[in-house]
Design a protein around this motif. Structure first.
Motif, PDB file in Angstrom:
ATOM      1  N   LEU A  38    -133.001 -81.545  31.203  1.00 22.89           N
ATOM      2  CA  LEU A  38    -132.307 -80.957  32.341  1.00 22.89           C
ATOM      3  C   LEU A  38    -131.120 -81.796  32.801  1.00 22.89           C
ATOM      4  O   LEU A  38    -129.992 -81.314  32.918  1.00 22.89           O
ATOM      5  CB  LEU A  38    -133.309 -80.770  33.490  1.00 22.89           C
ATOM      6  CG  LEU A  38    -132.902 -79.840  34.617  1.00 22.89           C
ATOM      7  CD1 LEU A  38    -132.761 -78.411  34.114  1.00 22.89           C
ATOM      8  CD2 LEU A  38    -133.922 -79.903  35.747  1.00 22.89           C
ATOM      9  N   SER A  39    -131.350 -83.092  33.041  1.00 26.64           N
ATOM     10  CA  SER A  39    -130.281 -83.954  33.561  1.00 26.64           C
ATOM     11  C   SER A  39    -129.183 -84.171  32.542  1.00 26.64           C
ATOM     12  O   SER A  39    -127.987 -84.159  32.875  1.00 26.64           O
ATOM     13  CB  SER A  39    -130.861 -85.303  33.991  1.00 26.64           C
ATOM     14  OG  SER A  39    -131.716 -85.146  35.097  1.00 26.64           O
ATOM     15  N   GLY A  40    -129.564 -84.370  31.278  1.00 24.42           N
ATOM     16  CA  GLY A  40    -128.560 -84.600  30.250  1.00 24.42           C
ATOM     17  C   GLY A  40    -127.650 -83.410  30.065  1.00 24.42           C
ATOM     18  O   GLY A  40    -126.419 -83.562  29.944  1.00 24.42           O
ATOM     19  N   GLU A  41    -128.229 -82.212  30.047  1.00 21.85           N
ATOM     20  CA  GLU A  41    -127.419 -81.011  29.869  1.00 21.85           C
ATOM     21  C   GLU A  41    -126.483 -80.797  31.066  1.00 21.85           C
ATOM     22  O   GLU A  41    -125.316 -80.441  30.903  1.00 21.85           O
ATOM     23  CB  GLU A  41    -128.325 -79.781  29.690  1.00 21.85           C
ATOM     24  CG  GLU A  41    -129.138 -79.785  28.412  1.00 21.85           C
ATOM     25  CD  GLU A  41    -128.320 -79.394  27.186  1.00 21.85           C
ATOM     26  OE1 GLU A  41    -127.085 -79.276  27.292  1.00 21.85           O
ATOM     27  OE2 GLU A  41    -128.930 -79.213  26.118  1.00 21.85           O
ATOM     28  N   ALA A  42    -127.015 -80.984  32.285  1.00 21.34           N
ATOM     29  CA  ALA A  42    -126.179 -80.798  33.480  1.00 21.34           C
ATOM     30  C   ALA A  42    -125.060 -81.821  33.536  1.00 21.34           C
ATOM     31  O   ALA A  42    -123.912 -81.495  33.857  1.00 21.34           O
ATOM     32  CB  ALA A  42    -127.045 -80.884  34.734  1.00 21.34           C
ATOM     33  N   ARG A  43    -125.371 -83.070  33.211  1.00 22.67           N
ATOM     34  CA  ARG A  43    -124.349 -84.107  33.226  1.00 22.67           C
ATOM     35  C   ARG A  43    -123.334 -83.912  32.104  1.00 22.67           C
ATOM     36  O   ARG A  43    -122.148 -84.209  32.267  1.00 22.67           O
ATOM     37  CB  ARG A  43    -125.002 -85.481  33.128  1.00 22.67           C
ATOM     38  CG  ARG A  43    -125.682 -85.913  34.429  1.00 22.67           C
ATOM     39  CD  ARG A  43    -126.419 -87.228  34.293  1.00 22.67           C
ATOM     40  NE  ARG A  43    -126.871 -87.693  35.589  1.00 22.67           N
ATOM     41  CZ  ARG A  43    -126.159 -88.455  36.423  1.00 22.67           C
ATOM     42  NH1 ARG A  43    -124.932 -88.827  36.071  1.00 22.67           N
ATOM     43  NH2 ARG A  43    -126.646 -88.833  37.576  1.00 22.67           N
ATOM     44  N   GLY A  44    -123.806 -83.420  30.969  1.00 23.64           N
ATOM     45  CA  GLY A  44    -122.878 -83.116  29.889  1.00 23.64           C
ATOM     46  C   GLY A  44    -121.894 -82.032  30.298  1.00 23.64           C
ATOM     47  O   GLY A  44    -120.695 -82.107  30.007  1.00 23.64           O
ATOM     48  N   ALA A  45    -122.395 -81.007  30.989  1.00 27.55           N
ATOM     49  CA  ALA A  45    -121.524 -79.938  31.478  1.00 27.55           C
ATOM     50  C   ALA A  45    -120.535 -80.464  32.504  1.00 27.55           C
ATOM     51  O   ALA A  45    -119.352 -80.094  32.506  1.00 27.55           O
ATOM     52  CB  ALA A  45    -122.369 -78.816  32.081  1.00 27.55           C
ATOM     53  N   ALA A  46    -120.998 -81.366  33.384  1.00 29.49           N
ATOM     54  CA  ALA A  46    -120.120 -81.940  34.402  1.00 29.49           C
ATOM     55  C   ALA A  46    -119.048 -82.817  33.779  1.00 29.49           C
ATOM     56  O   ALA A  46    -117.908 -82.872  34.266  1.00 29.49           O
ATOM     57  CB  ALA A  46    -120.945 -82.739  35.405  1.00 29.49           C
ATOM     58  N   ALA A  47    -119.386 -83.510  32.708  1.00 29.21           N
ATOM     59  CA  ALA A  47    -118.401 -84.367  32.043  1.00 29.21           C
ATOM     60  C   ALA A  47    -117.327 -83.528  31.359  1.00 29.21           C
ATOM     61  O   ALA A  47    -116.138 -83.888  31.382  1.00 29.21           O
ATOM     62  CB  ALA A  47    -119.100 -85.262  31.021  1.00 29.21           C
ATOM     63  N   ARG A  48    -117.736 -82.434  30.754  1.00 31.76           N
ATOM     64  CA  ARG A  48    -116.780 -81.611  30.010  1.00 31.76           C
ATOM     65  C   ARG A  48    -116.015 -80.648  30.919  1.00 31.76           C
ATOM     66  O   ARG A  48    -114.847 -80.336  30.669  1.00 31.76           O
ATOM     67  CB  ARG A  48    -117.514 -80.823  28.929  1.00 31.76           C
ATOM     68  CG  ARG A  48    -116.580 -80.090  27.967  1.00 31.76           C
ATOM     69  CD  ARG A  48    -117.350 -79.432  26.841  1.00 31.76           C
ATOM     70  NE  ARG A  48    -116.467 -78.729  25.920  1.00 31.76           N
ATOM     71  CZ  ARG A  48    -115.947 -79.253  24.811  1.00 31.76           C
ATOM     72  NH1 ARG A  48    -116.227 -80.508  24.489  1.00 31.76           N
ATOM     73  NH2 ARG A  48    -115.161 -78.530  24.019  1.00 31.76           N
ATOM     74  N   ARG A  49    -116.650 -80.201  31.989  1.00 40.38           N
ATOM     75  CA  ARG A  49    -116.051 -79.169  32.844  1.00 40.38           C
ATOM     76  C   ARG A  49    -116.303 -79.493  34.315  1.00 40.38           C
ATOM     77  O   ARG A  49    -116.956 -78.743  35.030  1.00 40.38           O
ATOM     78  CB  ARG A  49    -116.660 -77.819  32.462  1.00 40.38           C
ATOM     79  CG  ARG A  49    -115.938 -76.606  32.986  1.00 40.38           C
ATOM     80  CD  ARG A  49    -116.481 -75.334  32.329  1.00 40.38           C
ATOM     81  NE  ARG A  49    -115.935 -74.168  32.997  1.00 40.38           N
ATOM     82  CZ  ARG A  49    -116.648 -73.277  33.705  1.00 40.38           C
ATOM     83  NH1 ARG A  49    -117.952 -73.410  33.820  1.00 40.38           N
ATOM     84  NH2 ARG A  49    -116.064 -72.250  34.271  1.00 40.38           N
ATOM     85  N   PRO A  50    -115.807 -80.639  34.807  1.00 38.75           N
ATOM     86  CA  PRO A  50    -116.163 -81.095  36.166  1.00 38.75           C
ATOM     87  C   PRO A  50    -115.763 -80.137  37.273  1.00 38.75           C
ATOM     88  O   PRO A  50    -116.488 -79.983  38.251  1.00 38.75           O
ATOM     89  CB  PRO A  50    -115.430 -82.435  36.292  1.00 38.75           C
ATOM     90  CG  PRO A  50    -114.340 -82.379  35.264  1.00 38.75           C
ATOM     91  CD  PRO A  50    -114.886 -81.571  34.137  1.00 38.75           C
ATOM     92  N   SER A  51    -114.623 -79.473  37.136  1.00 33.34           N
ATOM     93  CA  SER A  51    -114.169 -78.569  38.198  1.00 33.34           C
ATOM     94  C   SER A  51    -114.626 -77.134  37.977  1.00 33.34           C
ATOM     95  O   SER A  51    -114.336 -76.257  38.784  1.00 33.34           O
ATOM     96  CB  SER A  51    -112.636 -78.600  38.305  1.00 33.34           C
ATOM     97  OG  SER A  51    -112.044 -78.209  37.072  1.00 33.34           O
TER      98      SER A  51
END
Length: 532
Positions: A38-51
């Protein structure tokens, strides 16, 4: 799964599109550091698409960067309250950003997230807390009085979010814990204390690829998750959305008109739901004709059996967008049916996705011939590792039993019902699902459920409960007479009762306990079998 298959699927689904180097690197770093949970996927999404917009709910919009920042603040609050890696913290909440933030916060500190069914009674909550060592329940305000009747420590989600916005939420960046947490889904608890089934943490992208290869989800899709996130299907939808860097639309409660409005307003390409929601949405659309949601490409359903009478009329209305996943809490997925299969064979469960092995075995664990009924056994990358407390489902040759019976015919799988739901009447095996489909195919019948009750002459006899379609006048004896000739004589219900509505639990499944309560005590003696 072969590397070329993974690359091919990810490319087709738009997940290998070029982006700024530091964003690609950030995504890779998040997944390698935090894992594919859960955390890795969410953080990966935030890193690639923060806004990018992560969540839209009744409180507004939340970007991926804001989602991670809020989850970190709540993690600090939980740490300050003494929650440590390995602790079990339960969440009792409806679909909202607060639910997602709380889940991420617990997961980030290495705690186990226990997802509680919002339909549980106080006794079930107390029993689950004691059985599984739950130290804290964070909850929606509406469940405060329910938890007050238990001895479980509780914290209102709104108060937790407010604490995160205060001094307790400030501090150093949250680091990956030494021990990775698990998400624990509880079974429905219809026959006693709910069983805890820890979800396996993915070791890579195999499970993600297996689903999106069959169900055409795309990067940055806008997705309405109507299925409750505390349920396996809703939680799976959340994980898939994080992997897709999708925009997730959430509502605390499902209502057909609101769901349709969300599909239109937010231009959603995807909807995740349980079958009864799909049925209600179709009924609402039939009464309120109008333009289709223009972007809708996928309606993915799971969690209970899809009535055979529903796929074709639903797709006639919404287009060929319906995908049905057959799985379970313990086995994750087994098969997936795609629109062309559902049009030709509305009762099919489809075929296994990539890297999934399925067998139908008899009582001696031998494979049954095509067309014969056997029990489903499955192997995939997300089969669970056993219930909390050490119990397990039956396993054989690397496969796990789902507890369901079914057939394989002309390349497609079909589910006939639960092993413990099969009714033996006069020495003949009757599967409730087949009788229910025959009932629903009759004019004027919207829903049907079939139970087996004790009978001194035949061992068991069938009683059917039906719900009339809107505007229809249905008589039980007339329904029974109309059913003759459509099913075998031994499968004909001895009695058909008309009820106002099918009693359902929070995940949309018909409740066996509630149906059996409608029977006279003498009828229910000796046990009841049928749909849970």
């Amino acid at each position: 799964m072969r590397p070329y298959q993974i690359v091919s699927v990810l490319a087709r689904r738009g997940l290998l599109q070029p982006t700024l180097p530091h964003r690609s690197l950030g995504q890779v770093r998040a997944l390698t550091t935090w894992g594919f949970g859960l955390s890795g996927e969410a953080r990966g999404a935030a890193a690639r698409r923060p806004s990018g917009i992560a969540i839209v709910d009744e409180s507004g919009r939340l970007t991926y960067a804001e989602l991670i920042a809020q989850a970190e603040r709540v993690t600090r609050v939980l740490l300050a309250r003494g929650v440590r890696p390995g602790d079990r913290v339960a969440v009792l909440a409806r679909n909202s950003r607060d639910l997602v933030i709380a889940m991420l916060a617990i997961d980030q500190l290495g705690g186990d997230v226990v997802l509680l069914n919002t339909g549980f009674a106080a006794e079930q909550l107390a029993a689950a807390a004691q059985a599984y060592g739950i130290g804290l329940v964070v909850h929606d305000e509406e469940f405060g009085p329910l938890l007050a009747d238990t001895a479980v420590a509780a914290l209102d989600l709104a108060d937790l979010m407010a604490l995160g916005d205060g001094p307790a939420g400030r501090g150093r960046a949250v680091r990956p814990p030494a021990r990775r947490g698990h998400v624990i889904v509880l079974t429905s608890g219809t026959t006693g204390t709910p069983k805890g089934a820890p979800r396996r943490n993915p070791g890579g992208v195999d499970s993600f690829v297996a689903i999106i290869e069959r169900i055409p989800l795309h990067a940055t899709d806008r997705v309405l998750i109507s299925a409750p996130i505390f349920h396996t299907w809703g939680f799976a939808a959340l994980q898939l959305c994080f992997g897709l860097q999708a925009t997730i639309v959430l509502r605390r409660r499902f209502e057909s008109a609101t769901a349709y409005a969300d599909l239109v307003e937010h231009d959603c390409q995807v909807m995740f739901a349980v079958p009864v929601m799909i049925q209600r949405l179709h009924e609402w659309r039939s009464a309120n004709p109008g333009p289709q949601p223009p972007a809708l490409r996928v309606v993915a359903t799971s969690g209970s059996r899809l009535p055979a009478t529903l796929p074709v009329p639903f797709m006639d209305d919404f287009g060929d967008v319906l995908y049905s996943l057959y799985g379970s809490t313990e086995a994750s997925w087994v098969t997936i049916a795609v629109p062309e299969q559902l049009r030709a064979h509305p009762d099919t469960a489809g075929t296994p996705p990539l890297a999934t092995r399925v067998a139908l075995l008899d009582a001696d664990l031998a494979e049954v011939p095509d067309g014969d009924v056997g029990q489903f056994y499955v192997a995939n990358s997300m089969v669970f590792e056993g219930y909390l407390g050490g119990a397990d489902s039956h396993r054989h040759d690397g496969l796990i039993a789902t507890g369901d019976l079914g057939r394989h015919v002309d390349g497609l799988y079909y589910v006939d019902g639960r092993v413990d739901q099969m009714i033996v009447s006069g020495g003949e095996n009757v599967y409730p699902a087949a009788v229910e489909d025959a009932l629903c195919a009759l004019e004027g019948v919207a829903e049907a459920a079939v139970l087996g009750v004790s009978d001194p002459e035949f061992g068991q006899r069938l009683i059917a409960f039906v719900v009339a379609a809107p505007g229809a006048d249905v008589d039980g004896e007339a329904v029974r007479a109309a059913l003759r000739g459509h099913i075998s004589r031994f499968a004909l219900p001895r009695e058909v009762r008309v009820v106002d509505a099918s009693p359902r639990n929070e995940t949309g499944k018909v409740s066996l306990v509630a149906l059996s309560a409608l029977l006279a005590p003498k009828e229910a003696q000796g046990g009841v079998t049928g749909p849970h």
